[in-house]
Design a protein around this motif. Structure first.
Motif, PDB file in Angstrom:
ATOM      1  N   THR A   1       0.705  -1.095  -0.138  1.00 47.96           N
ATOM      2  CA  THR A   1      -0.142   0.131  -0.011  1.00 47.96           C
ATOM      3  C   THR A   1       1.057   1.313   0.106  1.00 47.96           C
ATOM      4  OG1 THR A   1      -0.068   0.173   2.536  1.00 47.96           O
ATOM      5  CG2 THR A   1      -1.832  -1.144   1.304  1.00 47.96           C
ATOM      6  N   SER A   2       2.021   1.121  -0.445  1.00 50.61           N
ATOM      7  CA  SER A   2       3.003   2.374  -0.294  1.00 50.61           C
ATOM      8  C   SER A   2       2.731   3.004  -1.490  1.00 50.61           C
ATOM      9  CB  SER A   2       4.483   1.825  -0.236  1.00 50.61           C
ATOM     10  OG  SER A   2       4.902   1.131  -1.540  1.00 50.61           O
ATOM     11  N   THR A   3       2.249   2.931  -2.444  1.00 49.07           N
ATOM     12  CA  THR A   3       1.800   3.850  -3.557  1.00 49.07           C
ATOM     13  C   THR A   3       0.152   4.192  -3.590  1.00 49.07           C
ATOM     14  OG1 THR A   3       1.620   2.259  -5.270  1.00 49.07           O
ATOM     15  CG2 THR A   3       3.909   2.912  -4.863  1.00 49.07           C
ATOM     16  N   ASP A   4      -0.005   4.785  -4.506  1.00 50.72           N
ATOM     17  CA  ASP A   4      -1.531   5.267  -4.854  1.00 50.72           C
ATOM     18  C   ASP A   4      -2.179   3.862  -5.545  1.00 50.72           C
ATOM     19  OD1 ASP A   4      -1.316   7.583  -3.942  1.00 50.72           O
ATOM     20  OD2 ASP A   4      -1.310   8.374  -5.713  1.00 50.72           O
ATOM     21  N   ASN A   5      -1.411   2.833  -6.096  1.00 50.61           N
ATOM     22  CA  ASN A   5      -1.947   1.758  -6.497  1.00 50.61           C
ATOM     23  C   ASN A   5      -1.488   0.507  -5.810  1.00 50.61           C
ATOM     24  OD1 ASN A   5      -2.778   3.034  -8.950  1.00 50.61           O
ATOM     25  ND2 ASN A   5      -0.636   3.085  -9.811  1.00 50.61           N
ATOM     26  N   LEU A   6      -2.707   0.019  -5.288  1.00 47.72           N
ATOM     27  CA  LEU A   6      -2.613  -1.100  -4.486  1.00 47.72           C
ATOM     28  C   LEU A   6      -2.059  -2.395  -5.266  1.00 47.72           C
ATOM     29  CD1 LEU A   6      -3.179  -2.383  -1.492  1.00 47.72           C
ATOM     30  CD2 LEU A   6      -5.360  -3.011  -2.405  1.00 47.72           C
ATOM     31  N   LEU A   7      -0.817  -2.869  -4.493  1.00 45.92           N
ATOM     32  CA  LEU A   7      -0.536  -4.200  -5.385  1.00 45.92           C
ATOM     33  C   LEU A   7      -0.656  -5.643  -4.429  1.00 45.92           C
ATOM     34  CD1 LEU A   7       2.981  -2.552  -6.593  1.00 45.92           C
ATOM     35  CD2 LEU A   7       0.930  -3.226  -8.056  1.00 45.92           C
TER      36      LEU A   7
ATOM     37  N   LEU B   1       8.895 -12.383  -5.809  1.00 43.07           N
ATOM     38  CA  LEU B   1       7.470 -12.068  -5.769  1.00 43.07           C
ATOM     39  C   LEU B   1       7.059 -11.610  -7.051  1.00 43.07           C
ATOM     40  CD1 LEU B   1       7.453 -10.328  -2.182  1.00 43.07           C
ATOM     41  CD2 LEU B   1       6.575 -12.577  -2.783  1.00 43.07           C
ATOM     42  N   ILE B   2       5.738 -11.884  -7.093  1.00 42.93           N
ATOM     43  CA  ILE B   2       5.044 -11.525  -8.414  1.00 42.93           C
ATOM     44  C   ILE B   2       4.475 -10.182  -7.970  1.00 42.93           C
ATOM     45  CG2 ILE B   2       3.644 -11.668 -10.244  1.00 42.93           C
ATOM     46  CD1 ILE B   2       4.088 -14.724  -9.857  1.00 42.93           C
ATOM     47  N   TYR B   3       4.533  -9.169  -8.506  1.00 44.72           N
ATOM     48  CA  TYR B   3       3.622  -7.986  -8.028  1.00 44.72           C
ATOM     49  C   TYR B   3       2.511  -7.820  -9.112  1.00 44.72           C
ATOM     50  CZ  TYR B   3       7.359  -6.359  -5.159  1.00 44.72           C
ATOM     51  OH  TYR B   3       8.248  -6.320  -4.222  1.00 44.72           O
ATOM     52  N   ILE B   4       1.429  -7.820  -8.489  1.00 44.83           N
ATOM     53  CA  ILE B   4       0.140  -7.608  -9.405  1.00 44.83           C
ATOM     54  C   ILE B   4      -0.828  -6.512  -8.970  1.00 44.83           C
ATOM     55  CG2 ILE B   4      -2.065  -8.953 -10.136  1.00 44.83           C
ATOM     56  CD1 ILE B   4      -0.642 -11.498  -9.502  1.00 44.83           C
ATOM     57  N   PRO B   5      -1.033  -5.381  -9.876  1.00 46.72           N
ATOM     58  CA  PRO B   5      -2.138  -4.444  -9.623  1.00 46.72           C
ATOM     59  C   PRO B   5      -3.547  -4.929  -9.128  1.00 46.72           C
ATOM     60  CG  PRO B   5      -1.093  -4.097 -11.756  1.00 46.72           C
ATOM     61  CD  PRO B   5      -0.738  -5.582 -11.298  1.00 46.72           C
ATOM     62  N   PHE B   6      -3.642  -4.742  -7.822  1.00 40.58           N
ATOM     63  CA  PHE B   6      -4.917  -5.126  -7.656  1.00 40.58           C
ATOM     64  C   PHE B   6      -6.199  -4.207  -7.633  1.00 40.58           C
ATOM     65  CE2 PHE B   6      -7.775  -6.443  -3.731  1.00 40.58           C
ATOM     66  CZ  PHE B   6      -8.074  -7.730  -4.332  1.00 40.58           C
ATOM     67  N   ASN B   7      -7.109  -4.436  -8.511  1.00 40.01           N
ATOM     68  CA  ASN B   7      -8.237  -3.663  -8.772  1.00 40.01           C
ATOM     69  C   ASN B   7      -9.478  -4.622  -8.767  1.00 40.01           C
ATOM     70  OD1 ASN B   7     -10.217  -2.511 -10.555  1.00 40.01           O
ATOM     71  ND2 ASN B   7      -8.858  -0.985 -10.875  1.00 40.01           N
TER      72      ASN B   7
END
Length: 189
Positions: free
Chosen positions: A130-136, A152-158
């Motif tokens: 949650t360190s950026t505006d876009n939750l991952l 780790l795989i980073y996936i935008p969470f929407n």
């Protein structure tokens, strides 16, 4: 008294804006939710305290300038800077037109198995960034025994990417099915 089980994270206040008590706020929900008469809950020294928005000026889809009732100066806003704010679970469910027990927070997905419609099983949700505006979502692939720990795989969470959630009694057996845009996982390379 407001308890933790009754609230869901709704965003974060950032820095003051102007001289009359407005705060920049990043939202986890559409800015329209703040235009309703729902209290914004803030943890003030371990006690969840409700505040009402006097005015809301959207700056984008997920950010707004928020003026709280009774907060009228830059000095008043200082105690809110970099603080998370919450909404009552029942209010969010009402706004989203769903049953309260259907509402889940992002943190509830930690431990879930993650599947993509095209790629199949990807791994388990290890944590949320949650360190950026876009939750991952941070997903740990499950490698072979004795293999070096995979990245780790980073996936935008929407919410728009979720095709299905299958909850089981044991959360480690629960599944999060996504419909990821083609090539999005290539961004991890």
């Amino acid at each position: 008294m407001i308890e933790e089980k009754d609230i869901v994270q709704a965003g974060k206040f950032l820095k003051p804006h102007g001289l009359k008590g407005e705060l920049n706020a990043v939202l986890d929900y559409d800015a329209e939710i703040l235009e309703e008469d729902y209290p914004l809950i803030v943890d003030m020294d371990g006690i969840y305290v409700p505040f009402y928005a006097e005015s809301v000026r959207p700056k984008g889809h997920f950010s707004s300038l928020v003026k709280l009732e009774g907060i009228d100066s830059v000095e008043d806003t200082r105690r809110f800077v970099n603080k998370q704010f919450y909404l009552m679970r029942r209010d969010v469910a009402e706004f989203l037109d769903m049953e309260e027990d259907e509402l889940r927070t992002e943190e509830e997905f930690v431990g879930f198995k993650v599947f993509d419609r095209e790629l199949g099983y990807l791994g388990r949700v290890e944590e949320l960034d949650t360190s950026t505006d876009n939750l991952l979502l941070l997903v740990r692939p499950e490698g072979e025994q004795g293999a070096e720990d995979p990245d780790l795989i980073y996936i935008p969470f929407n919410a728009d990417l979720i095709s299905e959630v299958i909850e089981k009694e044991d959360p480690r057996d629960s599944e999060l099915h996504l419909d990821l845009p083609e090539g999005i996982l290539d961004l991890n390379a």
